[in-house]
Design an enzyme around this catalytic site. Structure first.
Site, PDB file in Angstrom:
ATOM      1  N   SER A  58       4.178   1.822   8.565  1.00 15.99           N
ATOM      2  CA  SER A  58       4.076   0.752   7.538  1.00 15.99           C
ATOM      3  C   SER A  58       5.225   0.615   6.575  1.00 15.99           C
ATOM      4  CB  SER A  58       2.890   1.322   6.488  1.00 15.99           C
ATOM      5  OG  SER A  58       1.621   0.772   6.892  1.00 15.99           O
ATOM      6  N   ASP A  98       1.040  -7.744   2.503  1.00 11.98           N
ATOM      7  CA  ASP A  98       1.370  -6.500   2.216  1.00 11.98           C
ATOM      8  C   ASP A  98       2.717  -6.004   1.649  1.00 11.98           C
ATOM      9  OD1 ASP A  98       0.628  -3.646   1.412  1.00 11.98           O
ATOM     10  OD2 ASP A  98      -0.285  -3.268   3.407  1.00 11.98           O
ATOM     11  N   HIS A 158       0.887  -1.262  -0.022  1.00  7.27           N
ATOM     12  CA  HIS A 158       0.097  -0.037   0.007  1.00  7.27           C
ATOM     13  C   HIS A 158       0.834   1.265  -0.072  1.00  7.27           C
ATOM     14  CE1 HIS A 158       0.176  -0.116   4.465  1.00  7.27           C
ATOM     15  NE2 HIS A 158       0.164   0.930   4.475  1.00  7.27           N
TER      16      HIS A 158
END
Ligand code: ARG
Ligand code: ASP
Length: 709
Positions: free
Chosen positions: A644, A228, A94
């Site tokens: 992230s 991810d 992402h």
């Protein structure tokens, strides 16, 4: 946070710095905290007592290569880590989503099918993407406050801080070569730190799994257990210095890269996350929390639900629209879901009443001190601020998110200013991903909510007139979308500066401009002034809290600077009678696999691998004694948005995973960390390797990496 305040004197700041050093070894709450790497010696004893085997110098050093040299700020909102001697970089799917999407079209649907460069030549450049390495960080409070004396006003203090910061930044970046510096205020301006970065502007896409792997579970499983990652490579000029994209650039040679641990994880193992958390507000007053959980979160959730419903409807009907809106949809859905978890978490913890209790004790302690009036003053400022913040948030979730109008406003401005090239670039990006029915339906839904929920006092005159003229929001939308020439790319392409009168009369441009004017005159100045006063008081309240609890170790709120969070692998119980184990496996993906549902439709190849149990060296024995592949694990590290892509590191400093999220029930950790519910979620590095090896067949990448046990 802004750095305005009534700090009394420079000496005070220095004393505070020292006392923060001394309180160092006293424990914070279990695993709460995002610590400054340059001060990590203050926590290293605690880290080592929990299993860490390296030293503070191994984490952060200015004298030798250390782990920090393998961590980057990816773009301006994620983290990444270098995993090979040739600049190979790992981050989340992402985080690279925007880039993958930009390279995608119906013919080359890299979002759907994934992308793997099979040679260096095939690696894809990404305009505008950069990564920044931290060269060093330093307490510069005394430099920044030089010339400040207590008699001066706050405005004078601000200007001293500004001038000194600019001067310092100029000095430390004089060498050029991609150096970039910021001066950040910590503890609401009680302390200032310099962050010096080296920024690399040529970062190429090397690989991304298909969304059905990289975004498995989509937004349904977001803040839960998606998986991810994507891979990039940093390029540099021939001398290894930062350079914009050029064919002559070569892979960057890092000072340090992570070795990859194949040893796996077990409950209780020490873990450490090294990355760039964006924003936390751990020390705010109960009133601030109440606004978030009772007013702001519920309102924004409702508005986004409307937009998401519309997007979903059209995206499921057409592949083209799905690609066009995938990135926008993910952006809208992400905070929407986080706010729900946050609101629930705050309510469950009773953060508002717990803070009120704390404030009572603080007030009692503060009687007769310089801190005695802070809380009542903050309280009344919050009362005054609330309607303005509410109006701003509503504006940003409604009128300001009408795509056509925002685009029309910006493009008209560029054209009127003669910037035809800029306008053409904007138009190209806009029309590639625009679908009018979505925008129009969202307009009707959200602007109706604005008219209904925002107090009259905040209704722009322009809006009142349009509503009176058209009788309803939906008639207003018919007129606006029907008449605006900005719905037509060909017409826009023909516009010139000379047409500015017509452009400014266009209903979409007017909408954007009228709302902007209203916001600039009726909301922003008031909100800004009140916020400034609040921030000023927080400088004192923060210092007061530190004096009130001298034994507690206070970490500075996150501000997208490099931090260390440490904890251990641990399951949790999200609800009575339910326990989530710390590790998930391929079985979970297979349980959810469903060709009928876009977000759960895994590639056939993965089904085949599963059927044949062809896991190669990535196989582990699952709880049921059968062969499987590890996928995710959870741990107690305190992380936030921006973490992230962060490396998750084991007791020996080797890479065991890739951080991508927090569990949904723990998303209030930006305001209050609860050791029972707050877990960061990481992709097990072995799943990354399994995907590269077995699914993508890009095992040439594995040859660049260094593996240890
Ligand atoms: N929850 C993740 C984080 O806050 C983002 C996951 C990707 N976004 C999404 N809408 N699925 O960044
Ligand atoms: N998913 C978040 C990010 O992108 C991480 C988090 O909020 O825990 O940074």
């Amino acid at each position: 946070m802004t750095q305005k305040g009534i700090f009394r004197n420079t000496i005070g700041a220095l004393t505070l710095t020292l006392s923060m050093g001394i309180i160092a070894e006293t424990a914070a709450y279990a695993d709460e905290g995002m610590w400054l790497p340059s001060l990590i010696s203050q926590r290293i004893g605690d880290m080592q007592s929990k299993g860490f085997r390296l030293s503070a110098e191994d984490i952060y050093s200015v004298n030798q290569a250390s782990l920090k040299d393998a961590v980057v700020l990816f773009g301006r909102g994620c983290t990444g880590e270098v995993i090979s001697a040739e600049g190979l970089l790992l981050t989340n799917h992402h985080c690279g989503y925007g880039q993958i999407q930009k390279h995608s079209s119906v013919e080359h649907d890299y979002l759907r099918d994934g992308f793997w460069a099979m040679s260096r030549k095939e690696e894809l450049p990404n305009k505008g993407l950069s990564v920044s390495f931290l060269e060093r960080m330093e307490d510069v409070t005394s430099v920044i406050l030089e010339g400040y004396t207590p008699e001066l006003t706050e405005a004078q203090r601000d200007s001293i801080v500004n001038v000194n910061s600019k001067q310092l930044i100029k000095e430390v970046t004089a060498e050029g070569k991609g150096l970039r510096a910021t001066v950040e205020s910590l503890y609401y301006g009680n302390q200032y730190f310099l962050f010096l970065y080296r920024e690399y502007g040529d970062v190429r896409l090397v690989g991304a799994p298909p969304s059905s792997i990289g975004k498995f579970g989509g937004d349904t499983d977001n803040w839960m257990w998606p998986r991810d990652f994507s891979i990039f490579r940093i390029y540099a000029d021939k001398d290894n210095n930062p350079a914009e994209y050029s064919e002559d650039n070569v892979p960057y040679t890092p000072k340090r890269f992570f070795k990859i641990s194949l040893g796996g994880v077990r409950e209780g193992d020490f873990t450490f996350v090294y990355g760039f958390p964006g924003r936390t507000q751990e020390y705010i007053m109960s009133e601030g929390v109440r606004y978030v959980s009772e007013i702001s979160d519920p309102a924004k959730i409702a508005l986004r639900t409307m937009r998401l419903d519309t997007q979903k409807k059209y995206m499921s009907e057409s592949q083209k629209v799905r690609i066009q809106y995938s990135s926008k949809n993910a952006g809208v859905a992400n905070a929407w879901k986080k706010w729900q978890g946050e609101m629930k978490g705050i309510n469950r913890l009773g953060t508002v009443s717990a803070k009120q209790e704390y404030e009572k004790r603080f007030a009692k302690w503060a009687e007769g001190t310089e801190y005695s009036t802070i809380l009542p003053r903050l309280d009344s400022l919050y009362g005054a601020l609330e309607p303005y913040t509410f109006a701003r948030e509503y504006y940003s979730e409604t009128a300001a998110s009408v795509e056509l109008c925002s685009f029309a406003g910006s493009v008209a401005k560029k054209l009127a200013g003669g910037d035809n090239e800029g306008a053409a670039a904007l138009s190209e990006a806009f029309y590639k991903d625009y679908y009018l029915p979505i925008d129009k339906e969202s307009f009707v839904a959200t602007m109706s909510a604005f008219a209904k929920d925002v107090p009259e006092k905040f209704h722009p005159e322009y809006m009142k007139k349009e509503l009176a003229k058209y009788g309803s929001v939906s008639n207003w939308a018919d007129a606006l979308f029907g008449e605006s020439l900005f719905t037509d790319a060909d017409k826009v392409a023909k516009l010139e500066a000379a047409d500015s009168a017509a452009m400014y009369a266009d209903p979409a441009v007017r909408f954007a401009n009228e709302f902007r004017k209203w916001y600039a005159s009726d909301v922003y100045p008031y909100e800004k002034r009140l916020n400034r006063e609040i921030t000023l008081l927080y400088r004192d309240y923060m210092r007061g809290q530190m004096e009130f609890e001298p034994k507690k170790a206070f970490f500075p709120d996150a501000n997208l600077t490099l931090r260390v969070a440490y904890g251990s692998i641990s399951g949790y119980s999200p609800a009575d009678g339910t326990y989530y184990k710390p590790q998930s496996t391929l079985e979970g993906i297979m349980e959810k696999d469903n060709p009928e549902i876009f977000d759960y439709d895994i590639p056939q190849r993965l089904r085949d691998i599963y059927a044949a149990k062809d896991y190669g060296q990535w196989a582990i024995t699952g709880d049921n004694g059968k062969k499987t592949v590890p996928v995710c694990f959870i741990a107690t590290n305190h992380t936030s948005g921006g973490n992230s892509g962060s490396p998750v590191i084991n007791k020996d400093g080797n890479l065991i995973g890739l951080n991508f999220d927090r569990v949904w029930e723990g998303t209030m950790s930006d305001i209050e960390f609860d050791p029972d519910y707050c877990r960061n979620i990481s992709l097990d590095i072995r799943y990354v390797l399994f995907t590269i090896d077995k699914l993508a067949g890009a095992d040439h990448l594995l040859k660049e990496m260094v593996f240890v046990n």
